[in-house]
Write a protein that holds these residues in place. Structure first.
Motif, PDB file in Angstrom:
ATOM      1  N   PRO A  35       1.111  -1.391   0.372  1.00  0.00           N
ATOM      2  CA  PRO A  35      -0.017   0.283   0.191  1.00  0.00           C
ATOM      3  C   PRO A  35       0.912   1.165  -0.366  1.00  0.00           C
ATOM      4  O   PRO A  35       0.069   2.143  -0.286  1.00  0.00           O
ATOM      5  CB  PRO A  35      -0.948  -0.145   1.374  1.00  0.00           C
ATOM      6  N   LEU A  36       2.121   0.500   0.613  1.00  0.00           N
ATOM      7  CA  LEU A  36       2.562   1.795   0.626  1.00  0.00           C
ATOM      8  C   LEU A  36       3.795   2.384  -1.178  1.00  0.00           C
ATOM      9  O   LEU A  36       4.879   2.895  -1.033  1.00  0.00           O
ATOM     10  CB  LEU A  36       4.286   2.410   1.947  1.00  0.00           C
ATOM     11  N   SER A  37       3.705   1.116  -1.921  1.00  0.00           N
ATOM     12  CA  SER A  37       3.850   1.234  -2.948  1.00  0.00           C
ATOM     13  C   SER A  37       3.882   2.531  -4.227  1.00  0.00           C
ATOM     14  O   SER A  37       5.076   2.969  -4.731  1.00  0.00           O
ATOM     15  CB  SER A  37       4.151   0.203  -3.837  1.00  0.00           C
ATOM     16  N   GLY A  38       2.602   3.069  -4.321  1.00  0.00           N
ATOM     17  CA  GLY A  38       3.004   4.763  -5.040  1.00  0.00           C
ATOM     18  C   GLY A  38       2.061   4.056  -6.010  1.00  0.00           C
ATOM     19  O   GLY A  38       1.685   4.603  -7.381  1.00  0.00           O
ATOM     20  N   THR A 100       8.678  -0.901   6.976  1.00  0.00           N
ATOM     21  CA  THR A 100       9.610  -2.159   7.860  1.00  0.00           C
ATOM     22  C   THR A 100       8.568  -2.779   6.720  1.00  0.00           C
ATOM     23  O   THR A 100       9.052  -4.238   5.645  1.00  0.00           O
ATOM     24  CB  THR A 100       9.538  -2.936   9.061  1.00  0.00           C
ATOM     25  N   SER A 101       7.891  -2.583   5.499  1.00  0.00           N
ATOM     26  CA  SER A 101       6.880  -3.942   5.329  1.00  0.00           C
ATOM     27  C   SER A 101       5.631  -2.557   3.882  1.00  0.00           C
ATOM     28  O   SER A 101       5.456  -1.755   4.993  1.00  0.00           O
ATOM     29  CB  SER A 101       6.282  -4.619   5.198  1.00  0.00           C
ATOM     30  N   GLY A 102       5.332  -2.637   3.094  1.00  0.00           N
ATOM     31  CA  GLY A 102       4.207  -2.372   2.858  1.00  0.00           C
ATOM     32  C   GLY A 102       4.698  -1.566   1.047  1.00  0.00           C
ATOM     33  O   GLY A 102       3.935  -0.996   0.746  1.00  0.00           O
ATOM     34  N   GLU A 103       6.087  -1.839   0.671  1.00  0.00           N
ATOM     35  CA  GLU A 103       6.773  -0.683   0.179  1.00  0.00           C
ATOM     36  C   GLU A 103       7.240  -2.040  -1.031  1.00  0.00           C
ATOM     37  O   GLU A 103       7.123  -1.355  -2.003  1.00  0.00           O
ATOM     38  CB  GLU A 103       8.230   0.236   0.074  1.00  0.00           C
ATOM     39  N   GLU A 104       6.557  -2.673  -1.181  1.00  0.00           N
ATOM     40  CA  GLU A 104       6.884  -4.184  -2.222  1.00  0.00           C
ATOM     41  C   GLU A 104       6.655  -3.887  -3.135  1.00  0.00           C
ATOM     42  O   GLU A 104       5.187  -3.410  -3.430  1.00  0.00           O
ATOM     43  CB  GLU A 104       6.729  -5.333  -1.498  1.00  0.00           C
TER      44      GLU A 104
END
Length: 113
Positions: A35-38, A100-104
């Motif tokens: 969800p933070l990957s844009g 630590t996660s969410g940018e995948e």
């Protein structure tokens, strides 16, 4: 829409893997999109269909896994779930969080023939 260029990169990876792994058709692609990957997942779905037309991935099913974002809170030393990058810690209210996660954005699985 940068999702189109992402889809072109994904297709490039699929084509490279087809050569090295010796397959000729991609039946299913499973992506992990944090969800933070844009990345806008609906735009990614549309772009995937457009970019893969006439390729080894034409007609492939696209599955998207959207994991929960997490961060490490420095003051309370806990891993916590977050919805957006600048959310406060749900435990202590601190804004000293390290994502630590969410940018995948990665290919998790392929089904090929």
């Amino acid at each position: 829409m940068h999702e189109m260029s992402l889809c072109e990169s994904i297709l490039g990876i699929l084509q490279d893997q087809a050569v090295s792994q010796k397959f000729s058709k991609v039946d299913r692609v499973c992506l992990e999109v944090g969800p933070l990957s844009g990345v806008e997942t609906e735009a990614l779905r549309f772009g995937f269909d457009v970019v893969t037309r006439g390729s080894l991935a034409a007609g492939a099913k696209l599955d998207i896994i959207e994991p929960q974002a997490a961060a490490w809170c420095l003051p309370c030393e806990k891993t916590v779930s977050i919805n957006e990058r600048f959310d406060p810690c749900p435990e202590c209210g601190s804004h000293q969080l390290q994502v630590t996660s969410g940018e995948e954005l990665r290919i998790k699985e392929l089904e090929v023939s």
